[in-house]
Design a protein around this motif. Structure first.
Motif, PDB file in Angstrom:
ATOM      1  N   THR A 324       0.839  -1.201   0.000  1.00  0.00           N
ATOM      2  CA  THR A 324       0.000   0.000   0.000  1.00  0.00           C
ATOM      3  C   THR A 324       0.873   1.248   0.000  1.00  0.00           C
ATOM      4  O   THR A 324       0.644   2.190  -0.754  1.00  0.00           O
ATOM      5  CB  THR A 324      -0.886   0.010   1.260  1.00  0.00           C
ATOM      6  N   PHE A 327       2.769   1.730  -3.363  1.00  0.00           N
ATOM      7  CA  PHE A 327       1.905   2.174  -4.442  1.00  0.00           C
ATOM      8  C   PHE A 327       1.504   3.626  -4.255  1.00  0.00           C
ATOM      9  O   PHE A 327       1.434   4.389  -5.216  1.00  0.00           O
ATOM     10  CB  PHE A 327       0.673   1.276  -4.535  1.00  0.00           C
ATOM     11  N   SER A 334      -5.899   3.054  -5.709  1.00  0.00           N
ATOM     12  CA  SER A 334      -6.225   1.908  -4.864  1.00  0.00           C
ATOM     13  C   SER A 334      -6.709   0.695  -5.647  1.00  0.00           C
ATOM     14  O   SER A 334      -6.554  -0.430  -5.182  1.00  0.00           O
ATOM     15  CB  SER A 334      -7.256   2.297  -3.806  1.00  0.00           C
ATOM     16  N   GLN A 337      -3.770  -1.297  -6.298  1.00  0.00           N
ATOM     17  CA  GLN A 337      -3.320  -1.930  -5.057  1.00  0.00           C
ATOM     18  C   GLN A 337      -4.115  -3.198  -4.780  1.00  0.00           C
ATOM     19  O   GLN A 337      -3.565  -4.218  -4.357  1.00  0.00           O
ATOM     20  CB  GLN A 337      -3.499  -0.966  -3.882  1.00  0.00           C
ATOM     21  N   LYS A 341      -2.812  -7.015  -4.411  1.00  0.00           N
ATOM     22  CA  LYS A 341      -3.094  -7.761  -3.199  1.00  0.00           C
ATOM     23  C   LYS A 341      -3.658  -9.145  -3.556  1.00  0.00           C
ATOM     24  O   LYS A 341      -3.227 -10.162  -3.018  1.00  0.00           O
ATOM     25  CB  LYS A 341      -4.119  -6.987  -2.387  1.00  0.00           C
TER      26      LYS A 341
END
Lengths: 358, 351
Positions: A324, A327, A334, A337, A341
């Motif tokens: 996080t 990035f 997001s 991200q 993930k």
């Protein structure tokens, strides 16, 4: 209330044991399906445990991330400020993940962690509790966490409910109660000692207090899981609950305590979140359940129970937090991200799968 | 255990008065100036639509779950305004962010045969069908804020100006940084998958085009929550060791953002908020933080929606307008609140 570490230490032989000498058997060796490398204290197995390949691969991932960060944003990423930030941001979800790891190792699941964090943070920041200062807020958060954990535990251990369902119900009702108590508002904290805890002036040797709490919970969690009867019983009922019961473990009481432990962790995390944001809000802890489960899983905890480590889970949390941060520093949004993930979860699980099938 | 009470009785009263004043501004769009001699001028103005009791009207109200300061203020405004009218009964459903659940709730209101519906959909596009259903059942719909995909699904739309909000924020920042060469701004946006966030960003970008000396160097989206505001802002502050201005889309996540700014010990830029929360206005008034302005997105629109729904139910127009019917759409103005005019807007601030 006992700290998580002190309770099991005093209990081993006192357990109601239908089989004579069961307590002694337990401390000597695990029951059910013992995971390899967890048995004794001989140096070889300890070495094997420390060098757990699964954790090594996570350390590797972390090293790669740090290298990428150092390469793309050398000035920002490796600064003290940023390291403090990454650790602080990992600390709240980290504490939740430690509790979650125990629950998953025992073969359960706790979907209500995010909602418990929300409820505890909201309740702890009502004006009534703010009148009692830092102690009142901390106590309230911890008690609310324990209360929710107790309900979960009783429903699951003694009510015979499936953990998935019981904690799902808690997820819904705790979040609803949080909205009701806060009246949908953001409750701003005005208690200075609480606010001060989140500011740089209170750092001890450059370490934010929240990170110290996180470290303490991690160490305690590790000790309880690896060095106490309570920890061994947790692994045992996760491996085979019926065998554990036959070996004299009070499975019900063990389960109840585990959900209490998860609630306790959520209460502490809620307090940390209040310190971090200076407020309580019913949306706090949104999707923590998924983050905590994901961190535990990529840390090598088996979702079916019986195997897992605290260090693995904490490394999992650090990997996610570092991503996080990395990035955001590179101005990626997001959505990217989240994709990363997801990819990491898949990769980690595939690696584990590849290792466990010969 | 006492439950939270974020505003004292006095501030509640002033909020009520403020609501009335703001209602005058926003509901009628244009009010008669002849009312000014009255003591109760704000109260009268608020009721411009037609303040004399008329035909009894049952208004159904369906909104999202109020887990956010602004949405909570929306519900409060609607309830409070409905209470002011003796001829209005408000049938309010429990808020939900779940599309299917909200559809079910609106269908219940349709079955109850309410006279008019006021709907603030969690997701405008997803709720279009149920809007259409109500209209076909002969129940006029006042669509509040998040707009339905089809104009057939509502009789009247009232809402905020998201593009204008971004634009006005950008213009304000532009004016503040006018003399500065190579000025840098960053943006803390709201939930990226909502149309309104895209519109706010678009307006902001368009405004910045008027100021070639300014460059937007960073943007992160948060989730309208304090927690995400703190976390995303902390990251932005790490990524950008020097910038001149920050626009934050939402004052609720602003609580977290301001906390992150304080934790990082930064005060070398100006910050503009969004929505118009009371805590933000208080900070602007005190003038001791980086927060220098907030762009309004007034929750008073809910009170205005009740006015419009009542006028619809009674078959009347809005007072002060020449029209015989209420308008088809009303867009609120996103005023910029600064230290200079904060006293005027403070009563509308929500907590």
């Amino acid at each position: 209330m006992n700290s998580p570490g002190s309770r099991p230490a005093s209990s081993p032989p006192a357990d109601p044991a239908p089989v004579p000498g069961a307590g002694a058997t337990l401390t000597a060796g695990p029951v059910g399906k013992p995971p390899a490398g967890r048995t004794g204290t001989d140096p070889l197995s300890r070495l094997r445990r420390l060098a757990d390949l699964r954790n090594l691969s996570l350390v590797g991932v972390l090293a790669v991330l740090i290298a990428v960060g150092g390469f793309t944003k050398p000035d920002e990423f490796l600064s003290t400020d940023n390291l403090q930030l990454v650790l602080t941001q990992a600390s709240v979800i980290g504490v939740v993940t430690v509790g979650m790891t125990f629950v998953i190792i025992s073969g359960g699941i706790d979907l209500s962690v995010g909602a418990m964090v929300a409820l505890a943070s909201v309740w702890a920041t009502t004006l009534a509790t703010q009148d009692y200062g830092l102690g009142g807020i901390l106590l309230c958060a911890v008690l609310v966490g324990l209360g929710c954990g107790l309900v979960n535990g009783v429903l699951i251990a003694y009510g015979g409910m499936v953990p998935f369902i019981a904690t799902l119900a808690m997820l819904a009702s705790a979040r609803g109660l949080a909205v009701q108590i806060s009246d949908g508002r953001t409750q701003v904290v005005t208690v200075d000692p609480v606010l001060d805890l989140g500011l740089p002036d209170s750092y001890v040797l450059g370490i934010p207090p929240l990170v110290i709490i996180f470290a303490a919970v991690t160490v305690l969690g590790w000790l309880v899981l690896n060095r106490t009867t309570f920890g061994r019983r947790t692994v045992a009922i996760g491996g085979n609950a019926e065998a554990a019961r036959l070996a004299g473990i009070d499975v019900k009481r063990q389960r109840l305590t585990l959900y209490l432990l998860s609630g306790l962790c959520c209460g502490v995390a809620a307090f940390m979140l209040v310190v971090l944001t200076g407020s309580g809000q019913s949306t706090n802890g949104n999707l923590y359940e998924l983050d905590a489960i994901a961190a535990a899983i990529i840390g090598g905890t088996l979702l079916s129970g019986g195997r897992g480590t605290i260090t693995g889970s904490v490394l999992g949390v650090l990997v996610f937090t570092t991503i996080t941060n990395l990035f955001a520093l590179n101005n990626l949004q997001s959505d990217v991200q989240q994709i990363a993930k997801g990819a990491i979860i898949v990769a980690a699980v595939l690696v584990q799968k590849g290792r466990s099938t010969p | 255990m006492r439950f939270p009470q974020s505003s004292s009785p006095t501030s509640r009263r002033s909020l009520l008065l403020g609501t009335a004043a703001a209602g005058a501004l926003f509901a009628a769009g244009c009010t008669s100036n002849e009312n000014n001699d009255s003591d109760e001028n704000s109260k009268q103005a608020a009721n411009t639509a037609n303040d004399k009791p008329g035909k009894a009207v049952t208004i159904g109200f369906a909104g999202p779950q109020a887990d956010h300061g602004w949405l909570n203020a929306i519900n409060e405004q609607a309830k409070r305004r409905a209470k002011e009218y003796k001829d209005v009964t408000l049938e309010i459903t429990e808020g939900s962010n779940d599309t299917a659940q909200q559809i079910g709730q609106i269908e219940t209101l349709i079955n109850k045969k309410v006279d008019v519906l006021v709907i603030l959909p969690a997701d405008g596009k997803a709720l279009t069908q149920v809007g259409l259903k109500a209209m076909r059942a002969g129940i006029p719909v006042v669509n509040l804020d998040r707009v339905f995909a089809s104009p057939q699904a509502y009789r009247c739309w009232i809402g905020g100006d998201n593009y204008g909000m971004g634009f006005n924020a950008g213009q304000y920042i532009g004016e503040q940084l006018k003399g500065k060469k190579n000025a840098k701004v960053i943006e803390l946006a709201g939930i990226d998958n909502l149309e309104l966030t895209r519109q706010r960003t678009e307006g902001f970008n368009d405004a910045l085009k008027n100021y070639p000396n300014i460059k937007k160097v960073g943007r992160q989206s948060a989730e309208f929550t304090v927690e995400s505001g703190q976390s995303k802002m902390a990251q932005l502050l790490q990524a950008h060791s020097d910038f001149d201005a920050l626009w934050n889309h939402d004052d609720d996540q602003g609580v977290g953002a301001e906390r992150a700014i304080k934790q990082a010990g930064r005060d070398d830029f100006l910050m503009v908020g969004g929505a118009g929360a009371k805590h933000a206005m208080d900070a602007i008034k005190a003038g001791n933080t980086v927060l220098k302005a907030t762009v309004l997105y007034p929750p008073t629109m809910a009170a205005s929606a009740i006015d419009l729904a009542r006028a619809l139910g009674q078959g009347k127009g809005v007072g002060g307008l020449a029209e015989l019917e209420i308008p088809a759409s009303l867009t609120l103005y996103s005023a910029v609140v600064t230290k200079d005019n904060v006293d005027e807007y403070l009563p509308t601030g929500f907590s």
